[in-house]
Design an enzyme around this catalytic site. Structure first.
Site, mmCIF file in Angstrom:
data_model
loop_
_atom_site.group_PDB
_atom_site.id
_atom_site.type_symbol
_atom_site.label_atom_id
_atom_site.label_comp_id
_atom_site.label_asym_id
_atom_site.label_seq_id
_atom_site.Cartn_x
_atom_site.Cartn_y
_atom_site.Cartn_z
ATOM 1 N N THR A 27 -59.459 24.686 -36.061
ATOM 2 C CA THR A 27 -58.865 24.562 -34.931
ATOM 3 C C THR A 27 -57.249 24.081 -35.004
ATOM 4 O O THR A 27 -56.854 23.913 -36.290
ATOM 5 C CB THR A 27 -59.422 23.340 -34.060
ATOM 6 O OG1 THR A 27 -59.157 22.108 -34.796
ATOM 7 C CG2 THR A 27 -60.964 23.275 -34.277
ATOM 8 N N ALA A 60 -58.835 20.084 -38.317
ATOM 9 C CA ALA A 60 -58.145 19.540 -36.860
ATOM 10 C C ALA A 60 -56.836 19.046 -37.314
ATOM 11 O O ALA A 60 -56.540 18.591 -38.385
ATOM 12 C CB ALA A 60 -58.892 18.454 -36.490
ATOM 13 N N ILE A 86 -57.879 17.811 -42.479
ATOM 14 C CA ILE A 86 -56.534 17.497 -41.755
ATOM 15 C C ILE A 86 -55.469 18.541 -41.882
ATOM 16 O O ILE A 86 -55.068 18.698 -43.079
ATOM 17 C CB ILE A 86 -55.854 16.087 -41.696
ATOM 18 C CG1 ILE A 86 -56.945 15.013 -41.629
ATOM 19 C CG2 ILE A 86 -54.918 15.943 -41.021
ATOM 20 C CD1 ILE A 86 -57.609 15.090 -40.430
ATOM 21 N N LYS A 87 -55.166 18.991 -40.785
ATOM 22 C CA LYS A 87 -54.178 20.492 -41.020
ATOM 23 C C LYS A 87 -52.759 19.517 -40.965
ATOM 24 O O LYS A 87 -52.513 18.772 -39.815
ATOM 25 C CB LYS A 87 -54.270 21.494 -39.829
ATOM 26 C CG LYS A 87 -55.189 22.673 -40.231
ATOM 27 C CD LYS A 87 -55.124 23.648 -38.791
ATOM 28 C CE LYS A 87 -55.538 24.711 -39.287
ATOM 29 N NZ LYS A 87 -55.445 25.787 -38.131
ATOM 30 N N VAL A 88 -51.830 20.048 -41.853
ATOM 31 C CA VAL A 88 -50.538 19.343 -42.124
ATOM 32 C C VAL A 88 -49.604 20.742 -42.340
ATOM 33 O O VAL A 88 -49.806 21.445 -43.036
ATOM 34 C CB VAL A 88 -50.479 18.416 -43.070
ATOM 35 C CG1 VAL A 88 -49.135 17.618 -43.160
ATOM 36 C CG2 VAL A 88 -51.712 17.260 -42.802
#
Ligand code: G3P
Length: 222
Positions: A27, A60, A86-88
């Site tokens: 997402t 996310a 975790i998207k960074v």
């Protein structure tokens, strides 16, 4: 190749899950904002439902831009479910946050990757996944799939453990080209997943089989 679905829409995820071919979900803030607006549900609630549906990594992304903020938001999101990644983004602050999150055992997906240099920085920061956005590169006249080839070589040359996710996929040919390069993961919007089924000769073939069978039964029952 692993296929992830690139959406925050629970109905789309449920349909694709029932096909039995989905290995994970990605997402982003835009996709989540759309679902929050349409369903009036909180981001956490939507992500929890997605994690309960698909037993694989669910990416996310927060909206903080400084390392401490990204870490804090990442920790909050990771508490939703053990499969949250975790998207960074690969910025100087993002790279610091990646290390911080990894040191806490939280998985990271380096996002908004548009160059091999960004991918190298993410790999060195210990990102579990690296997501080059190929469609957005194609949109500005650059070679999205060429970048996939470069990054796959780089990861292989230096034996990094980060896995590449082909992201911003726009049509089925992107997936074919990614397969030819041996990309391990593609994250695909629902519409493109649906389009992967399509071939006029399949439809024509099914129609002919059904008609031929019906004709034989008519003869038998005369
Ligand atoms: O996974 C990345 C994706 O969400 C971005 O896709 O179509 O907005 O470029 P797009």
């Amino acid at each position: 190749m692993k296929l992830f679905i690139d959406t925050a829409n629970v109905n789309e995820i449920r349909i694709a899950k029932d096909w039995g071919i989905i290995d994970g979900v990605t997402t982003n803030p835009t996709l989540l904002a759309k679902e929050v607006k349409h369903t009036c549900r909180e981001r956490q609630e939507i992500l929890r439902e997605i994690c309960e549906l698909v037993h694989g990594p669910v990416s996310a992304e927060g909206i903080s831009l400084d390392a401490i903020g990204i870490e804090k938001e990442g920790e909050d999101l990771s508490r939703i479910h053990k499969n949250i990644v975790i998207k960074v983004p690969v910025t100087p602050e993002g790279i610091k946050a990646m290390r911080m999150l990894r040191s806490k055992g939280i998985k990271v997906n380096a996002t908004l990757v548009f160059s091999c240099n960004q991918a190298l920085l993410a790999a060195k920061a210990g990102a579990n996944y690296i997501s080059p956005f190929i469609g957005r590169l194609d949109d500005v006249g650059q070679d999205g799939m060429g970048l996939i080839a470069e990054i796959l070589d780089m990861l292989d040359n230096y034996e990094f453990e980060s896995e590449l996710i082909v992201a911003s996929v726009r049509h089925p040919l992107h997936i074919v080209e990614a397969m030819q390069l041996g990309a391990p993961i593609c994250t695909v919007p629902f519409k493109v997943l649906e389009a992967m089924f399509n071939h006029p000769l399949t439809d024509k073939g099914i129609e002919k089989f059904v008609n031929d069978w019906d004709k034989a039964r008519e003869v038998m029952h005369k």
